[in-house]
Design a protein around this motif. Structure first.
Motif, PDB file in Angstrom:
ATOM      1  N   LEU A 263       0.849  -1.188   0.000  1.00  0.00           N
ATOM      2  CA  LEU A 263       0.000   0.000   0.000  1.00  0.00           C
ATOM      3  C   LEU A 263       0.887   1.242   0.000  1.00  0.00           C
ATOM      4  N   PRO A 264       0.617   2.192  -0.875  1.00  0.00           N
ATOM      5  CA  PRO A 264       1.463   3.392  -0.939  1.00  0.00           C
ATOM      6  C   PRO A 264       1.150   4.379   0.171  1.00  0.00           C
ATOM      7  N   GLY A 265       1.384   3.997   1.409  1.00  0.00           N
ATOM      8  CA  GLY A 265       1.136   4.872   2.549  1.00  0.00           C
ATOM      9  C   GLY A 265       2.438   5.373   3.146  1.00  0.00           C
ATOM     10  N   LEU A 266       2.314   6.014   4.307  1.00  0.00           N
ATOM     11  CA  LEU A 266       3.498   6.562   4.973  1.00  0.00           C
ATOM     12  C   LEU A 266       4.520   5.484   5.317  1.00  0.00           C
ATOM     13  N   GLY A 267       4.039   4.321   5.741  1.00  0.00           N
ATOM     14  CA  GLY A 267       4.927   3.236   6.153  1.00  0.00           C
ATOM     15  C   GLY A 267       5.799   2.763   5.015  1.00  0.00           C
ATOM     16  N   ARG A 268       5.180   2.640   3.846  1.00  0.00           N
ATOM     17  CA  ARG A 268       5.937   2.203   2.682  1.00  0.00           C
ATOM     18  C   ARG A 268       6.931   3.301   2.281  1.00  0.00           C
ATOM     19  N   LEU A 269       6.468   4.553   2.365  1.00  0.00           N
ATOM     20  CA  LEU A 269       7.334   5.687   2.014  1.00  0.00           C
ATOM     21  C   LEU A 269       8.566   5.725   2.913  1.00  0.00           C
ATOM     22  N   ILE A 270       8.357   5.538   4.212  1.00  0.00           N
ATOM     23  CA  ILE A 270       9.483   5.659   5.136  1.00  0.00           C
ATOM     24  C   ILE A 270      10.473   4.519   4.916  1.00  0.00           C
ATOM     25  N   LEU A 271       9.972   3.323   4.626  1.00  0.00           N
ATOM     26  CA  LEU A 271      10.873   2.192   4.396  1.00  0.00           C
ATOM     27  C   LEU A 271      11.699   2.409   3.131  1.00  0.00           C
ATOM     28  N   GLN A 272      11.002   2.855   2.067  1.00  0.00           N
ATOM     29  CA  GLN A 272      11.731   3.136   0.829  1.00  0.00           C
ATOM     30  C   GLN A 272      12.748   4.242   1.043  1.00  0.00           C
ATOM     31  N   ALA A 273      12.360   5.254   1.826  1.00  0.00           N
ATOM     32  CA  ALA A 273      13.286   6.364   2.088  1.00  0.00           C
ATOM     33  C   ALA A 273      14.529   5.870   2.825  1.00  0.00           C
ATOM     34  N   ILE A 274      14.345   4.896   3.728  1.00  0.00           N
ATOM     35  CA  ILE A 274      15.507   4.359   4.450  1.00  0.00           C
ATOM     36  C   ILE A 274      16.446   3.654   3.493  1.00  0.00           C
ATOM     37  N   PHE A 275      15.863   2.811   2.628  1.00  0.00           N
ATOM     38  CA  PHE A 275      16.720   2.059   1.710  1.00  0.00           C
ATOM     39  C   PHE A 275      17.364   2.977   0.677  1.00  0.00           C
ATOM     40  N   GLN A 276      16.686   4.101   0.358  1.00  0.00           N
ATOM     41  CA  GLN A 276      17.280   5.049  -0.584  1.00  0.00           C
ATOM     42  C   GLN A 276      18.066   6.134   0.135  1.00  0.00           C
ATOM     43  N   ARG A 277      18.189   6.026   1.444  1.00  0.00           N
ATOM     44  CA  ARG A 277      18.942   6.965   2.281  1.00  0.00           C
ATOM     45  C   ARG A 277      18.448   8.401   2.121  1.00  0.00           C
ATOM     46  N   ASP A 278      17.147   8.554   2.006  1.00  0.00           N
ATOM     47  CA  ASP A 278      16.556   9.876   1.849  1.00  0.00           C
ATOM     48  C   ASP A 278      16.235  10.410   3.255  1.00  0.00           C
ATOM     49  N   LEU A 279      17.280  10.904   3.941  1.00  0.00           N
ATOM     50  CA  LEU A 279      17.151  11.249   5.362  1.00  0.00           C
ATOM     51  C   LEU A 279      16.146  12.362   5.624  1.00  0.00           C
ATOM     52  N   VAL A 280      16.030  13.317   4.688  1.00  0.00           N
ATOM     53  CA  VAL A 280      15.088  14.426   4.886  1.00  0.00           C
ATOM     54  C   VAL A 280      13.668  13.877   5.039  1.00  0.00           C
ATOM     55  N   VAL A 281      13.345  12.904   4.182  1.00  0.00           N
ATOM     56  CA  VAL A 281      12.013  12.296   4.249  1.00  0.00           C
ATOM     57  C   VAL A 281      11.829  11.568   5.579  1.00  0.00           C
ATOM     58  N   VAL A 282      12.834  10.758   5.977  1.00  0.00           N
ATOM     59  CA  VAL A 282      12.725   9.977   7.211  1.00  0.00           C
ATOM     60  C   VAL A 282      12.519  10.895   8.410  1.00  0.00           C
ATOM     61  N   GLN A 283      13.366  11.924   8.516  1.00  0.00           N
ATOM     62  CA  GLN A 283      13.320  12.828   9.669  1.00  0.00           C
ATOM     63  C   GLN A 283      11.940  13.472   9.809  1.00  0.00           C
ATOM     64  N   ASN A 284      11.388  13.943   8.691  1.00  0.00           N
ATOM     65  CA  ASN A 284      10.120  14.653   8.761  1.00  0.00           C
ATOM     66  C   ASN A 284       8.936  13.721   9.001  1.00  0.00           C
ATOM     67  N   ILE A 285       9.000  12.518   8.428  1.00  0.00           N
ATOM     68  CA  ILE A 285       7.892  11.593   8.666  1.00  0.00           C
ATOM     69  C   ILE A 285       7.874  11.152  10.122  1.00  0.00           C
ATOM     70  N   ILE A 286       9.066  10.874  10.665  1.00  0.00           N
ATOM     71  CA  ILE A 286       9.107  10.463  12.070  1.00  0.00           C
ATOM     72  C   ILE A 286       8.559  11.582  12.949  1.00  0.00           C
ATOM     73  N   LEU A 287       8.935  12.828  12.646  1.00  0.00           N
ATOM     74  CA  LEU A 287       8.410  13.960  13.427  1.00  0.00           C
ATOM     75  C   LEU A 287       6.889  14.023  13.307  1.00  0.00           C
ATOM     76  N   LEU A 288       6.421  13.816  12.083  1.00  0.00           N
ATOM     77  CA  LEU A 288       4.981  13.865  11.840  1.00  0.00           C
ATOM     78  C   LEU A 288       4.256  12.777  12.638  1.00  0.00           C
TER      79      LEU A 288
END
Lengths: 317, 285
Positions: A263-288
């Motif tokens: 499912l293309p939700g936040l959980g999938r986004l954050i996991l993909q961001a981790i594997f792609q090392r997209d730290l800006v995305v990870v930091q903001n989603i965790i804050l959210l």
């Protein structure tokens, strides 16, 4: 009531501040250069320097923190490195999956837990109670991602009633979208329902031990009348508190379950961001997510104050 | 503990079906892990493509996986992994959380308030999300995953220990010990801790189950145990791609997780019934 509200609002602000500091410290201050993490080991010194400048890493930690929070308060969550779009845009799109998923799962869990929990309490130490509590133990032990896989095995692979995963966008109509959220919501709701039914059972039993219930029975009120007039209303207080606390775990569960069903939700986004090392995305989603958890706890506090018949102030410290 | 009290405790324990069943299941998983540490029927690090995805046979009781590894051996190694993860995650929580909780119960003031607020904050944030955060910075891996669960456990044990200790603190024997001039550390170790031990042991059993669930979830997502090391969660991830052709591959590892978690939860509930019936177990993770 007003001073109570003000006190709660102050606590909310303090918790949000603490959460943002914690996320910032873990991701930005602790050892490990974010630029190096994002670009990997093969990065040239020039590209590292360029990314450091772009992320503002050359500034002091204090300035970086206020830059970040200042942006967040204006709705600017920074830019995703891999998607090349603002994080806010990504998140808004993904929330359309995660929030309905969590709400549906929550409603399912409550719809199951309330009647079964009360049923178990009323039939305490009888076969019905043992049966409900047995199922609740099973529900607690079954990992949500495995339950999701089993649901796919039965309803998609064997029966062909559902797709094995994926999401039909809301734009194509409510029906298909809700249908694609149904199995994931069931997977997510199971452990929630198991925990809540135990809470409902013990909260109901606690109320049954109260003097006013004994008095009501003694003055000749029938068992169902006592249950509906006195027990259920008072049982809701502790149950609502636990529901609020459980919301965080519902969100955490959604992160896992979304990945089971693609499912293309936040959980999938954050996991993909981790594997792609997209730290800006990870930091903001965790804050959210942290903000969401804190906010829900705040709302629960308010709901508690509304349900609680006792005068405000003394009962809540 | 006197002999008669011990006997009556054992008799009480045997009348608790959840304690007996929980102890049996937990013991079963524990012995499996122990056996795997000594040796498995087949090696789990070899790849044998010729033997891949075999159905259960006399040689391979549960069949083989997509790399031709014996599923039973993989499950046994997975039990060893789960037990190890549980021990480390609970160990971290006990080692830091219990002293912190005792300290917080015996002292008052701003520093204690700050520590308890911090533990509230960590506690409100599920272990799996903390693990995701740590994995984002330090990369996916089993050490980081288990560290995250351990940090979460610190908050859990600090709260449970403080709560149980505060209950004891008001009792007369503690006041008496303080009155005859015993130092606070001696009071904490000799008087408070033994009375809080029941609550801590019960919570440790529950947190062990939480750790196994969290590790399996993280490994399923690819953030925990990395290949080729066996983990139940990792096995489920591998199996999902084979769901349409080999559904049984996805059933077995999940059942193993369920048995382990069910056993530990039942054991925790059973211990609670025997040791401290009024205790409320904290359930989250």
């Amino acid at each position: 009531m007003l001073s109570y509200l003000a006190h709660r609002a102050f606590n909310l602000a303090a918790a949000l501040l603490a959460a943002s500091l914690l996320v910032f410290v873990i991701l930005s201050v602790l050892p490990g250069d974010p630029a190096e993490i994002m670009l990997g080991v093969g990065a040239t010194p020039e590209s590292l320097a360029a990314l450091r400048a772009e992320l503002g890493l050359n500034e002091s930690a204090v300035i970086r923190y206020f830059d970040w929070i200042g942006g967040v308060l204006h709705g600017d969550f920074g830019q995703s490195m891999t998607y090349g779009v603002p994080v806010a845009e990504l998140v808004l799109e993904r929330l359309q999956v995660t929030v309905p998923l969590a709400i549906i799962a929550f409603l399912m869990a409550v719809a199951v837990a309330l009647p079964f929990g009360v049923f178990a309490a009323v039939n305490r130490n009888r076969p019905g109670d043992y049966l409900v509590m047995g199922f609740s133990q099973l529900g607690l032990a079954v990992p949500n991602f495995w339950f999701g896989i089993l649901l796919i095995l039965i309803f998609a692979v064997q029966l062909h009633w559902f797709q094995a995963g994926g999401f039909a966008p809301w734009a194509d109509g409510w029906g298909p979208a809700l249908k694609s959220l149904l199995l994931p919501a069931v997977a997510l709701a199971l452990s929630e329902a198991a925990i809540l039914s135990r809470v409902v059972r013990s909260a109901t039993l606690d109320v049954y031990r109260e003097d006013y219930v004994r008095t009501a029975r003694a003055k000749g009120l029938s068992k169902p009348a006592v249950l509906f007039r006195h027990v259920l209303r008072n049982m809701l207080l502790p149950v609502v508190t636990i529901m609020g606390l459980q919301f965080a775990f519902l969100i955490a569960g959604a992160v896992v379950v979304e990945n089971v069903f693609y499912l293309p939700g936040l959980g999938r986004l954050i996991l993909q961001a981790i594997f792609q090392r997209d730290l800006v995305v990870v930091q903001n989603i965790i804050l959210l997510l942290a903000g969401l958890v804190v906010l829900v706890n705040f709302i629960v506090d308010l709901a508690y104050a509304l349900i609680d018949p006792r005068p405000h102030g003394e009962a809540h410290r | 503990m006197s002999g008669t009290r011990q006997k009556s405790l054992i008799r009480k324990a045997l009348h608790r079906p959840n304690l007996v069943l929980g102890g049996f299941l937990t013991g079963f998983i524990f012995l499996t892990a122990l056996a795997a540490a000594i040796g498995t029927p087949y090696p789990t690090d070899g790849v044998s493509i010729a033997e891949r995805l075999q159905p259960p046979t006399a040689a391979h009781w549960l069949g083989t996986d997509s790399l031709g590894r014996d599923l039973l051996s993989m499950l046994m190694k997975g039990a060893q992994n789960a037990m190890l993860m549980g021990c480390v995650a609970v160990g971290i929580g006990l080692a830091v959380g219990v002293p912190a909780g005792l300290y917080a119960a015996m002292r008052k003031g701003l520093s204690v308030d700050a520590v308890m607020r911090l533990s509230d904050l960590i506690f409100a944030f599920p272990a799996i999300l903390t693990a995701v955060l740590i994995a984002a910075l330090y990369g996916p891996g089993v050490t980081n995953a288990i560290l995250a669960v351990g940090i979460f456990n610190i908050a859990v044990f600090a709260r449970v220990t403080r709560g149980a200790a505060l209950n004891v603190m008001g009792r007369q024997f503690v006041t008496a010990a303080a009155a005859i001039g015993r130092p606070p550390i001696a009071i904490a170790i000799h008087h408070v801790l033994p009375n809080a031990a029941g609550a801590i042991i019960i919570q440790a059993t529950i947190q062990f189950a939480v750790a196994i669930l969290a590790e399996a979830g993280l490994s399923y997502l690819g953030l925990g145990v990395q290949p080729p090391d066996p983990s139940w969660g990792k096995m489920l991830n591998d199996a999902q791609t084979l769901m349409f052709t080999h559904p049984m591959q996805a059933v077995v590892p999940g059942a193993a997780i369920m048995v382990a978690v069910l056993g530990l939860n039942l054991l925790g509930d059973g211990l609670r019934d025997v040791l401290d019936p009024r205790l409320r177990i904290v359930r989250s993770g």
